[in-house]
Design a protein around this motif. Structure first.
Motif, PDB file in Angstrom:
ATOM      1  N   MET A   1       0.848  -1.171   0.000  1.00  0.00           N
ATOM      2  CA  MET A   1       0.000   0.000   0.000  1.00  0.00           C
ATOM      3  C   MET A   1       0.894   1.236   0.000  1.00  0.00           C
ATOM      4  O   MET A   1       1.910   1.283   0.673  1.00  0.00           O
ATOM      5  N   ARG A   2       0.485   2.262  -0.733  1.00  0.00           N
ATOM      6  CA  ARG A   2       1.218   3.523  -0.804  1.00  0.00           C
ATOM      7  C   ARG A   2       0.491   4.568   0.040  1.00  0.00           C
ATOM      8  O   ARG A   2      -0.735   4.619   0.056  1.00  0.00           O
ATOM      9  N   VAL A   3       1.255   5.379   0.764  1.00  0.00           N
ATOM     10  CA  VAL A   3       0.706   6.476   1.554  1.00  0.00           C
ATOM     11  C   VAL A   3       1.536   7.732   1.292  1.00  0.00           C
ATOM     12  O   VAL A   3       2.630   7.656   0.735  1.00  0.00           O
ATOM     13  N   THR A   4       1.015   8.861   1.720  1.00  0.00           N
ATOM     14  CA  THR A   4       1.717  10.132   1.563  1.00  0.00           C
ATOM     15  C   THR A   4       2.237  10.575   2.929  1.00  0.00           C
ATOM     16  O   THR A   4       1.484  10.611   3.907  1.00  0.00           O
ATOM     17  N   CYS A   5       3.514  10.910   2.992  1.00  0.00           N
ATOM     18  CA  CYS A   5       4.098  11.424   4.242  1.00  0.00           C
ATOM     19  C   CYS A   5       3.339  12.689   4.619  1.00  0.00           C
ATOM     20  O   CYS A   5       3.210  13.606   3.797  1.00  0.00           O
ATOM     21  N   PRO A   6       2.812  12.779   5.849  1.00  0.00           N
ATOM     22  CA  PRO A   6       2.031  13.953   6.239  1.00  0.00           C
ATOM     23  C   PRO A   6       2.857  15.246   6.313  1.00  0.00           C
ATOM     24  O   PRO A   6       2.297  16.330   6.269  1.00  0.00           O
ATOM     25  N   THR A   7       4.169  15.134   6.391  1.00  0.00           N
ATOM     26  CA  THR A   7       5.007  16.323   6.511  1.00  0.00           C
ATOM     27  C   THR A   7       5.468  16.846   5.153  1.00  0.00           C
ATOM     28  O   THR A   7       5.224  17.988   4.802  1.00  0.00           O
ATOM     29  N   CYS A   8       6.110  15.989   4.355  1.00  0.00           N
ATOM     30  CA  CYS A   8       6.693  16.449   3.093  1.00  0.00           C
ATOM     31  C   CYS A   8       5.874  16.049   1.872  1.00  0.00           C
ATOM     32  O   CYS A   8       6.201  16.444   0.756  1.00  0.00           O
ATOM     33  N   LYS A   9       4.833  15.246   2.092  1.00  0.00           N
ATOM     34  CA  LYS A   9       3.921  14.801   1.033  1.00  0.00           C
ATOM     35  C   LYS A   9       4.567  13.828   0.036  1.00  0.00           C
ATOM     36  O   LYS A   9       4.031  13.585  -1.020  1.00  0.00           O
ATOM     37  N   LYS A  10       5.717  13.260   0.388  1.00  0.00           N
ATOM     38  CA  LYS A  10       6.375  12.272  -0.463  1.00  0.00           C
ATOM     39  C   LYS A  10       5.569  10.974  -0.446  1.00  0.00           C
ATOM     40  O   LYS A  10       5.074  10.551   0.596  1.00  0.00           O
ATOM     41  N   ASP A  11       5.430  10.338  -1.600  1.00  0.00           N
ATOM     42  CA  ASP A  11       4.724   9.070  -1.719  1.00  0.00           C
ATOM     43  C   ASP A  11       5.655   7.952  -1.250  1.00  0.00           C
ATOM     44  O   ASP A  11       6.777   7.831  -1.744  1.00  0.00           O
ATOM     45  N   ILE A  12       5.213   7.172  -0.242  1.00  0.00           N
ATOM     46  CA  ILE A  12       6.052   6.103   0.307  1.00  0.00           C
ATOM     47  C   ILE A  12       5.257   4.807   0.432  1.00  0.00           C
ATOM     48  O   ILE A  12       4.033   4.812   0.441  1.00  0.00           O
ATOM     49  N   GLU A  13       5.976   3.718   0.533  1.00  0.00           N
ATOM     50  CA  GLU A  13       5.363   2.406   0.731  1.00  0.00           C
ATOM     51  C   GLU A  13       5.070   2.230   2.219  1.00  0.00           C
ATOM     52  O   GLU A  13       5.925   2.472   3.068  1.00  0.00           O
TER      53      GLU A  13
END
Length: 65
Positions: A1-13
């Motif tokens: 599943m992919r999510v977005t870092c709440p701080t920098c908005k980078k897409d991460i696993e």
């Protein structure tokens, strides 16, 4: 599943092996913690009428008038 870092908005696993999730890095995690410490985020609350609190359930840390 992919999510977005709440701080920098980078897409991460989303990985259960990542102790920093949902953040992408320790830096983003600490930036978010600092925002909470600086009271930049707030949890909404409703005013409570003191007359609606049952006897014996008052907040013991509340200032007395």
């Amino acid at each position: 599943m992919r999510v977005t870092c709440p701080t920098c908005k980078k897409d991460i696993e989303w990985d259960t092996g990542n102790p920093r999730r949902p953040f992408c890095s320790e830096r983003c995690k600490l930036i978010d913690l600092g925002a909470w410490a600086n009271e930049e985020y707030r949890v909404p609350a409703e005013e409570v009428d003191p007359n609606d609190i049952p006897a014996g359930q008052e907040d013991p840390d509340a200032p007395r008038h």
